[in-house]
Design a protein around this motif. Structure first.
Motif, mmCIF file in Angstrom:
data_model
loop_
_atom_site.group_PDB
_atom_site.id
_atom_site.type_symbol
_atom_site.label_atom_id
_atom_site.label_comp_id
_atom_site.label_asym_id
_atom_site.label_seq_id
_atom_site.Cartn_x
_atom_site.Cartn_y
_atom_site.Cartn_z
ATOM 1 N N PRO A 194 -46.735 74.013 -34.552
ATOM 2 C CA PRO A 194 -47.173 75.322 -34.079
ATOM 3 C C PRO A 194 -46.696 76.402 -35.053
ATOM 4 C CG PRO A 194 -45.647 74.288 -32.514
ATOM 5 C CD PRO A 194 -45.795 73.371 -33.671
ATOM 6 N N THR A 195 -47.504 77.409 -35.239
ATOM 7 C CA THR A 195 -47.132 78.495 -36.146
ATOM 8 C C THR A 195 -47.343 79.835 -35.460
ATOM 9 O OG1 THR A 195 -49.343 78.591 -37.093
ATOM 10 C CG2 THR A 195 -47.741 77.201 -38.226
ATOM 11 N N ILE A 196 -46.645 80.818 -35.957
ATOM 12 C CA ILE A 196 -46.801 82.186 -35.495
ATOM 13 C C ILE A 196 -47.080 83.027 -36.726
ATOM 14 C CG2 ILE A 196 -45.657 84.164 -34.444
ATOM 15 C CD1 ILE A 196 -43.936 82.173 -32.884
ATOM 16 N N ASN A 197 -48.133 83.794 -36.682
ATOM 17 C CA ASN A 197 -48.449 84.690 -37.790
ATOM 18 C C ASN A 197 -47.780 86.030 -37.571
ATOM 19 O OD1 ASN A 197 -50.137 82.850 -39.139
ATOM 20 N ND2 ASN A 197 -51.827 83.362 -37.773
ATOM 21 N N ILE A 198 -47.094 86.483 -38.601
ATOM 22 C CA ILE A 198 -46.417 87.778 -38.568
ATOM 23 C C ILE A 198 -47.267 88.753 -39.383
ATOM 24 C CG2 ILE A 198 -44.301 89.030 -39.122
ATOM 25 C CD1 ILE A 198 -43.812 86.766 -37.110
ATOM 26 N N PRO A 199 -47.648 89.885 -38.794
ATOM 27 C CA PRO A 199 -48.428 90.860 -39.568
ATOM 28 C C PRO A 199 -47.710 91.264 -40.860
ATOM 29 C CG PRO A 199 -48.421 91.455 -37.255
ATOM 30 C CD PRO A 199 -47.438 90.326 -37.415
ATOM 31 N N ASP B 196 -41.402 93.305 -40.809
ATOM 32 C CA ASP B 196 -40.331 92.555 -41.453
ATOM 33 C C ASP B 196 -40.363 91.122 -40.914
ATOM 34 O OD1 ASP B 196 -39.399 94.864 -42.742
ATOM 35 O OD2 ASP B 196 -38.136 95.380 -41.020
ATOM 36 N N TYR B 197 -39.924 90.167 -41.735
ATOM 37 C CA TYR B 197 -39.881 88.781 -41.285
ATOM 38 C C TYR B 197 -38.616 88.575 -40.449
ATOM 39 C CZ TYR B 197 -41.118 83.898 -41.393
ATOM 40 O OH TYR B 197 -41.509 82.643 -41.016
ATOM 41 N N PRO B 198 -38.698 87.834 -39.333
ATOM 42 C CA PRO B 198 -37.504 87.659 -38.492
ATOM 43 C C PRO B 198 -36.432 86.823 -39.191
ATOM 44 C CG PRO B 198 -39.293 86.278 -37.700
ATOM 45 C CD PRO B 198 -39.858 87.129 -38.803
ATOM 46 N N ARG B 199 -35.209 87.161 -38.906
ATOM 47 C CA ARG B 199 -34.064 86.422 -39.463
ATOM 48 C C ARG B 199 -33.836 85.114 -38.725
ATOM 49 N NH1 ARG B 199 -28.088 88.643 -38.764
ATOM 50 N NH2 ARG B 199 -26.947 86.897 -39.626
ATOM 51 N N PHE B 200 -34.180 85.072 -37.441
ATOM 52 C CA PHE B 200 -33.974 83.894 -36.599
ATOM 53 C C PHE B 200 -35.306 83.442 -36.020
ATOM 54 C CE2 PHE B 200 -30.073 86.391 -36.463
ATOM 55 C CZ PHE B 200 -29.125 85.433 -36.790
ATOM 56 N N THR B 201 -35.352 82.200 -35.537
ATOM 57 C CA THR B 201 -36.546 81.666 -34.890
ATOM 58 C C THR B 201 -36.172 81.117 -33.521
ATOM 59 O OG1 THR B 201 -36.268 79.483 -35.884
ATOM 60 C CG2 THR B 201 -37.618 81.066 -37.103
ATOM 61 N N PHE B 202 -37.180 80.762 -32.751
ATOM 62 C CA PHE B 202 -36.957 80.207 -31.417
ATOM 63 C C PHE B 202 -36.074 78.964 -31.507
ATOM 64 C CE2 PHE B 202 -41.170 82.258 -31.097
ATOM 65 C CZ PHE B 202 -40.863 83.196 -30.141
ATOM 66 N N GLY B 203 -35.076 78.892 -30.628
ATOM 67 C CA GLY B 203 -34.209 77.733 -30.575
ATOM 68 C C GLY B 203 -33.023 77.777 -31.519
ATOM 69 N N ASP B 204 -32.982 78.767 -32.418
ATOM 70 C CA ASP B 204 -31.818 78.877 -33.304
ATOM 71 C C ASP B 204 -30.565 79.125 -32.473
ATOM 72 O OD1 ASP B 204 -33.266 78.499 -35.617
ATOM 73 O OD2 ASP B 204 -33.110 80.574 -36.310
ATOM 74 N N ARG B 205 -29.476 78.549 -32.933
ATOM 75 C CA ARG B 205 -28.188 78.738 -32.272
ATOM 76 C C ARG B 205 -27.375 79.740 -33.074
ATOM 77 N NH1 ARG B 205 -27.724 74.354 -28.804
ATOM 78 N NH2 ARG B 205 -29.470 72.931 -29.075
#
Length: 108
Positions: free
Chosen positions: A3-8, A12-21
């Motif tokens: 699965p991917t998420i497109n960022i406009p 800014d690009y996120p520093r963290f992603t889902f599930g990161d600890r």
């Protein structure tokens, strides 16, 4: 397929992603506050993360990038091993319950 998420492009690009600890807990959600919007004026612009603390609390806390601290590889390994151990204990308890209700038979 992953699965991917497109960022406009203008975000800014996120520093963290889902599930990161992180030291604060596990990332469960993300919001982006665009500059020059009411939310950005109130909270600041950029990525805001919904985090569930590791202390077993079901409360969700919110942090911006600069408020979250990453974990070392050793710390992530330690947390993962602790979760594995906890799940293995739960499996053992469920297996004991199954044996108890089936009188030792696991055929169903």
């Amino acid at each position: 397929m992953q699965p991917t998420i497109n960022i406009p492009q203008n975000w800014d690009y996120p520093r963290f992603t889902f599930g990161d600890r992180t030291q604060q807990g596990i990332i469960l959600g993300m919001e982006y506050y665009l500059p020059n919007t009411p939310l950005a004026h109130e909270y600041g612009h950029g990525w805001r993360y919904a985090v569930m603390p590791d202390d077993g609390c079901d409360e969700i806390r919110y942090y911006f990038d600069d408020q979250l601290q990453t974990l070392s590889i050793a710390e992530v390994q330690q947390k993962l091993q602790a979760e594995i151990d906890e799940h293995q204990q739960q499996i053992k308890a469920l297996q004991q319950q199954l044996v108890a209700i089936t009188g030792g038979s696991t055929d169903g």
